[in-house]
Design an enzyme around this catalytic site. Structure first.
Site, PDB file in Angstrom:
ATOM      1  N   GLU A  40      -2.126 -14.683  11.212  1.00 10.99           N
ATOM      2  CA  GLU A  40      -1.119 -14.600  10.070  1.00 10.99           C
ATOM      3  C   GLU A  40       0.195 -15.241  10.377  1.00 10.99           C
ATOM      4  O   GLU A  40       0.306 -15.553  11.842  1.00 10.99           O
ATOM      5  CB  GLU A  40      -0.573 -13.141   9.821  1.00 10.99           C
ATOM      6  CG  GLU A  40       0.590 -13.059   8.612  1.00 10.99           C
ATOM      7  CD  GLU A  40       1.229 -11.701   8.668  1.00 10.99           C
ATOM      8  OE1 GLU A  40       1.935 -11.259   7.842  1.00 10.99           O
ATOM      9  OE2 GLU A  40       1.047 -10.863   9.786  1.00 10.99           O
ATOM     10  N   LYS A 114       0.417 -12.654   0.314  1.00  7.60           N
ATOM     11  CA  LYS A 114       0.625 -11.445   0.957  1.00  7.60           C
ATOM     12  C   LYS A 114       1.430 -10.526  -0.280  1.00  7.60           C
ATOM     13  O   LYS A 114       2.769 -11.056  -0.404  1.00  7.60           O
ATOM     14  CB  LYS A 114       1.242 -11.328   2.311  1.00  7.60           C
ATOM     15  CG  LYS A 114       1.495  -9.934   2.914  1.00  7.60           C
ATOM     16  CD  LYS A 114       2.054  -9.985   4.390  1.00  7.60           C
ATOM     17  CE  LYS A 114       2.196  -8.737   5.086  1.00  7.60           C
ATOM     18  NZ  LYS A 114       2.824  -9.035   6.346  1.00  7.60           N
ATOM     19  N   CYS A 151      -2.340  -8.363   7.784  1.00  7.08           N
ATOM     20  CA  CYS A 151      -1.412  -7.366   8.810  1.00  7.08           C
ATOM     21  C   CYS A 151      -1.127  -6.117   8.097  1.00  7.08           C
ATOM     22  O   CYS A 151      -2.038  -5.272   8.114  1.00  7.08           O
ATOM     23  CB  CYS A 151      -0.361  -8.090   9.133  1.00  7.08           C
ATOM     24  SG  CYS A 151       0.764  -7.719  10.480  1.00  7.08           S
TER      25      CYS A 151
END
Length: 265
Positions: A40, A114, A151
């Site tokens: 990420e 995200k 994540c």
């Protein structure tokens, strides 16, 4: 299907980060990889600890960083997955935390922004990042269907389940998992849990160095760790036996046994 995870340390020098990524993509190809996953926000670690805001380093998806990754994917003939900061034209103070998915020809086949931001453990990602509202959709490849989450989102089992219900056999998780008390234990436990409960492979690629924990891992549908990394930069590679998925689901049909009619949403 062979997957490589490049567990790398990112710096504020985007050109150097790209050069290192290109080198690791070539190394992964030498090891027979079909997919290379980078962490990420590998573009640059613009976090509160660096004093640099994501919008200051962000690029459009046709900018030099993603274009460089695309060239490497094309030259090596591999899929490349990597986390970047994406510019928002009408919001110059914030960026998207975006993961790009490039095919063997270097074409951008999916860009995932995200959706669940890291507003936890004294961090507030939403101060500098705009949450995506893109649907959770599998990426079609010749190796099957692949899900993508980022994540902190590994803490939300409903996201991984959305991919399982779409028929995904593999989940890619680029991450910048921050080190801390119990954090490394949470990381491995959650990655393995997502694999076990959805009977799918999970490939989790973490940053290392700076504030990040490392400990990248590749887990099979029964929760067995096939490959793992420590606290240094490294490349880990594992072959994903797609017949293993069918065998596990044959004896552990937990997704098929799900009683959807009892759920409200």
């Amino acid at each position: 299907m062979k997957v490589a995870i490049a567990q790398l340390t990112s710096t504020m020098d985007k050109a150097a980060n790209l050069q290192k990524a290109v080198a690791y993509i070539a190394k992964a190809k030498e090891n027979g990889a079909d997919f290379v996953i980078l962490p990420e926000m590998y573009l640059a670690p613009a976090t509160p600890t660096t004093g640099v805001k994501p919008a200051e380093v962000a690029e459009p998806l046709d900018g030099p960083f993603v274009s460089g990754l695309a060239q490497a994917a094309r030259e090596q003939g591999v899929y490349v997955v990597c986390g970047v900061y994406e510019t928002i034209p009408d919001d110059p103070k914030r960026a998207y935390n975006t993961t790009v998915f490039l095919n063997r020809s270097g074409e951008l086949i999916h860009a995932y922004r995200k959706t669940h931001l890291y507003d936890a453990f004294s961090f507030k990602e939403s101060d500098a990042i705009a949450a995506g509202d893109n649907p959770y959709q599998v990426v079609e490849t010749e190796f099957g269907q692949i899900g993508l989450m980022v994540c902190y989102e590994v803490r939300f089992p409903e996201i991984a389940r959305q991919f399982a219900l779409q028929g995904a056999d593999v989940l890619f998780v680029p991450a910048g998992w921050v080190a801390g008390a119990m954090k490394e234990d949470h990381w491995e436990t959650l990655v393995r849990a997502r694999a076990i409960e959805n009977t799918m492979f999970v490939c989790a690629a973490d940053q290392v160095g700076n504030i990040f924990a490392g400990r990248s891992l590749i887990v099979d549908p029964m929760g067995v760790v096939l490959a793992s990394a420590g606290e240094e930069e490294t490349l880990i590679v594992a072959e994903l036996d797609q017949e293993r998925i069918a065998r596990v689901r044959g004896k552990l049909p937990s997704v098929a046994n799900r009683r959807a009619e009892l759920y409200t949403n």
